[in-house]
Motif scaffolding. Structure first.
Motif, PDB file in Angstrom:
ATOM      1  N   HIS A  54      67.142  25.146  51.661  1.00  7.40           N
ATOM      2  CA  HIS A  54      66.666  25.005  53.034  1.00  7.40           C
ATOM      3  C   HIS A  54      65.176  25.320  53.141  1.00  7.40           C
ATOM      4  O   HIS A  54      64.454  24.696  53.935  1.00  7.40           O
ATOM      5  CB  HIS A  54      67.478  25.928  53.956  1.00  7.40           C
ATOM      6  N   THR A  55      64.712  26.260  52.354  1.00 10.82           N
ATOM      7  CA  THR A  55      63.306  26.669  52.434  1.00 10.82           C
ATOM      8  C   THR A  55      62.390  25.700  51.712  1.00 10.82           C
ATOM      9  O   THR A  55      61.281  25.395  52.189  1.00 10.82           O
ATOM     10  CB  THR A  55      63.141  28.083  51.845  1.00 10.82           C
ATOM     11  N   THR A  56      62.862  25.170  50.578  1.00 12.67           N
ATOM     12  CA  THR A  56      61.967  24.360  49.725  1.00 12.67           C
ATOM     13  C   THR A  56      62.491  22.949  49.526  1.00 12.67           C
ATOM     14  O   THR A  56      62.252  22.351  48.467  1.00 12.67           O
ATOM     15  CB  THR A  56      61.801  25.048  48.362  1.00 12.67           C
ATOM     16  N   ALA A  57      63.199  22.402  50.481  1.00  9.41           N
ATOM     17  CA  ALA A  57      63.846  21.099  50.284  1.00  9.41           C
ATOM     18  C   ALA A  57      62.825  19.993  50.009  1.00  9.41           C
ATOM     19  O   ALA A  57      62.946  19.246  49.025  1.00  9.41           O
ATOM     20  CB  ALA A  57      64.684  20.752  51.509  1.00  9.41           C
ATOM     21  N   ARG A  64      73.796  26.142  58.981  1.00 16.77           N
ATOM     22  CA  ARG A  64      72.588  25.851  59.741  1.00 16.77           C
ATOM     23  C   ARG A  64      72.405  26.862  60.867  1.00 16.77           C
ATOM     24  O   ARG A  64      71.278  27.300  61.145  1.00 16.77           O
ATOM     25  CB  ARG A  64      72.658  24.430  60.299  1.00 16.77           C
ATOM     26  N   SER A  65      73.517  27.270  61.524  1.00 17.08           N
ATOM     27  CA  SER A  65      73.412  28.272  62.600  1.00 17.08           C
ATOM     28  C   SER A  65      72.929  29.605  62.052  1.00 17.08           C
ATOM     29  O   SER A  65      72.038  30.247  62.641  1.00 17.08           O
ATOM     30  CB  SER A  65      74.772  28.441  63.283  1.00 17.08           C
ATOM     31  N   ASP A  89      68.643  33.556  61.274  1.00 16.84           N
ATOM     32  CA  ASP A  89      67.790  34.291  60.336  1.00 16.84           C
ATOM     33  C   ASP A  89      66.336  33.843  60.446  1.00 16.84           C
ATOM     34  O   ASP A  89      65.406  34.658  60.379  1.00 16.84           O
ATOM     35  CB  ASP A  89      68.310  34.078  58.916  1.00 16.84           C
ATOM     36  N   GLN A  90      66.176  32.548  60.640  1.00 12.91           N
ATOM     37  CA  GLN A  90      64.817  32.027  60.771  1.00 12.91           C
ATOM     38  C   GLN A  90      64.161  32.541  62.045  1.00 12.91           C
ATOM     39  O   GLN A  90      62.963  32.873  62.056  1.00 12.91           O
ATOM     40  CB  GLN A  90      64.851  30.497  60.776  1.00 12.91           C
ATOM     41  N   VAL A  93      60.972  34.754  62.288  1.00 18.43           N
ATOM     42  CA  VAL A  93      59.810  34.328  63.081  1.00 18.43           C
ATOM     43  C   VAL A  93      59.353  35.458  63.994  1.00 18.43           C
ATOM     44  O   VAL A  93      58.145  35.720  64.136  1.00 18.43           O
ATOM     45  CB  VAL A  93      60.160  33.066  63.890  1.00 18.43           C
ATOM     46  N   VAL A  94      60.336  36.153  64.647  1.00 19.95           N
ATOM     47  CA  VAL A  94      59.976  37.279  65.514  1.00 19.95           C
ATOM     48  C   VAL A  94      59.254  38.359  64.720  1.00 19.95           C
ATOM     49  O   VAL A  94      58.220  38.900  65.146  1.00 19.95           O
ATOM     50  CB  VAL A  94      61.238  37.837  66.198  1.00 19.95           C
ATOM     51  N   GLN A  95      59.807  38.682  63.552  1.00 22.88           N
ATOM     52  CA  GLN A  95      59.172  39.703  62.719  1.00 22.88           C
ATOM     53  C   GLN A  95      57.778  39.264  62.275  1.00 22.88           C
ATOM     54  O   GLN A  95      56.837  40.059  62.284  1.00 22.88           O
ATOM     55  CB  GLN A  95      60.053  39.999  61.510  1.00 22.88           C
TER      56      GLN A  95
END
Length: 513
Positions: free
Chosen positions: A268-271, A317-318, A323-324, A328-330
């Motif tokens: 998901h991160t490096t697709a 995906r949820s 987590d994403q 993002v908040v962090q």
């Protein structure tokens, strides 16, 4: 009648002696030998028309009419011979020369009558004009657009390749070699496309790939490949009949092997980068350009890949979205703190820069002041040096003047000395003369006169001496006694005694002492 064959067009001529059909290309005026040559029209079947001229319904309709006429006459499609070559068009009249037309003579007579009427009624008749309408009478012409290529084969196995832009006339036995291209998403052979036109530049092939990750999650990817056909041998481009299926099957295998070795989170991160690295390779030079994938089988070169969409399982995906979002908040919080830190650092840095610039200004001011002082000192030193040089020159001038004056004075003294010497000499001579005169006179003086004169002189001298010794009277000493003690033996005793007696006898003439 001779047949006009324009440039770029052609006609099929059958030699009835050997059965060979020859292609005659224009520009020329073709006049077949009626003893053994016959013009042949090549009739295409509907599949052939759709293959060579896709979307041309008019060509399908006309060729279908030709086939019906050939079947009606009991001829094969390749035996359909026509003499309809040229259409002459004048003013409101058409002439069609066709030996197979049963109404040919009737129409010719009516046309002649019509022409006669027009000749009598018209003031001006246009000259006959020839209009060539041989679109479906001449040889088959294939136009290849830029970026496309076709392979032409005949019934005996000979072949040639034409790369656009270009055009060619097909021999009577030549046909375009069709390719079969897979369609659908993902690509399959359910409804393939048959086309003889191979797009060799800026070709786009899209596909849907399904794969399983290392942790057994199924992912789907919609991809688009940019394909060129490269190399100096165009014949090689047609070695693979269905290059779309060949391309997609190979790339699916590559991608599934790559995805099977990574987890769902990493994918998901490096697709996008992982897919492009797998297909196009990793950029190794400074330009960042990837080498791409080359197929040796048909010269196909995949030079770019677009990842249009990546689909993950819903539950994964949820979780990844949550987590994403947290990440993002962090990251935003960290970014805010970093901005605050950067702002504080920047403020302190600006303060330091201000202090440094102020110090630099002071240093520069001091340096400028020192430079000005040094310049002033140098100017003063130069001025003093100049004054010293002026004074030295003045002293030199004075010294030279003094030397000049000394020389002048020395010369003056020399002159004065010479004058004095001269005067002394003159005086000496005068003295000698006077002495001689005095001696002469003294010889005439008697001793008594001399003594009287001597006494008179001693008396005057004693008088003056007593006057001079007057201040010694307060000391209790007589002036005459002091003087007598001083000048005793000089012959002045009598004069002093006489003067003393005179003073005593005449107080009015006594000395103040």
């Amino acid at each position: 009648h001779a047949i006009a064959v324009p440039e770029g067009e052609g006609r099929y001529v059958l030699d009835r002696m050997n059965g060979k059909v020859e292609l005659v290309e224009g520009p020329t005026m073709l006049l077949p030998n009626p003893t053994h040559q016959v013009l042949v029209r090549r009739i295409l079947t509907e599949p052939q028309v759709r293959l060579m001229f896709p979307g041309n319904d008019e060509a399908i309709r006309i060729n279908s009419g030709f086939l019906e006429e050939a079947h009606r006459r009991g001829l094969g499609s390749t035996d359909f011979i026509t003499a309809r070559d040229t259409t002459f068009r004048g003013d409101r009249m058409d002439h069609h020369w066709n030996d197979d037309d049963p109404d040919f003579e009737t129409r010719s007579e009516s046309a002649s009558i019509h022409r006669e009427q027009m000749t009598r009624r018209s003031v001006f008749n246009r000259p006959p004009t020839v209009s060539i309408d041989d679109k479906y009478e001449s040889a088959i012409r294939i136009d290849v657009w830029p970026g496309y290529a076709v392979r032409i084969v005949d019934k005996v196995g000979k072949h040639r390749t034409l790369v656009g832009p270009g055009a060619t006339l097909l021999e009577f036995s030549e046909m375009l070699l069709p390719l079969t291209l897979s369609t659908g998403q993902p690509k399959n052979d359910d409804e393939p496309i048959r086309t003889p036109y191979l797009k060799v530049a800026n070709n786009t092939v899209s596909d849907m790939v399904t794969a399983t990750t290392k942790d057994l999650f199924e992912v789907r990817m919609q991809l688009s490949y940019r394909v060129n056909f490269a190399g100096d041998d165009p014949e090689k481009w047609f070695e693979v009949d269905n290059y779309v299926k060949f391309l997609t099957d190979h790339l699916r295998s590559r991608l599934r092997h790559m995805i099977r070795g990574i987890g769902i989170e990493e994918f998901h991160t490096t697709a996008t980068d992982a897919i492009r690295d797998t297909i196009l390779g990793v950029a190794t030079d400074d330009t960042g350009k990837r080498p791409g994938l080359i197929f040796e089988e048909n010269g196909m070169h995949v030079y770019d890949t677009e990842v249009l969409h990546v689909e993950l399982p819903h539950e994964v995906r949820s979780l990844l979205q949550e987590d994403q979002q947290q990440a993002v908040v962090q990251r935003l919080q960290i970014s805010r703190l970093e901005r605050d830190r950067d702002m504080s650092v920047r403020k302190e840095q600006l303060q330091r820069e201000i202090v440094a610039e102020t110090h630099e200004t002071r240093v520069r001011t001091h340096e400028i002041s020192m430079a000005e002082t040094a310049c002033s000192l140098e100017q003063e030193i130069a001025s003093v040096s100049n004054q010293a040089q002026v004074e030295a020159r003045r002293q030199d001038a004075i010294h030279q003047l003094q030397e000049t004056l000394d020389a002048i004075a020395q010369a003056q003294l020399s002159r004065e000395e010479a004058i004095d010497n001269h005067q002394v000499a003159v005086i000496g001579r005068k003295a000698d003369i006077a002495t001689a005169s005095i001696a002469t006179q003294l010889k005439a003086v008697s001793p008594t006169l001399i003594e009287a004169m001597q006494t008179l002189g001693d008396k005057g001298l004693a008088t003056e001496a007593i006057k001079s010794m007057g201040p010694l009277s307060p000391l209790g000493m007589e002036t005459a006694d002091i003087l007598r003690n001083i000048v005793g033996g000089l012959g002045l005793d009598r004069a002093i005694t006489a003067k003393q007696l005179q003073n005593e006898s005449n107080p009015a003439h006594r000395s103040p002492d």
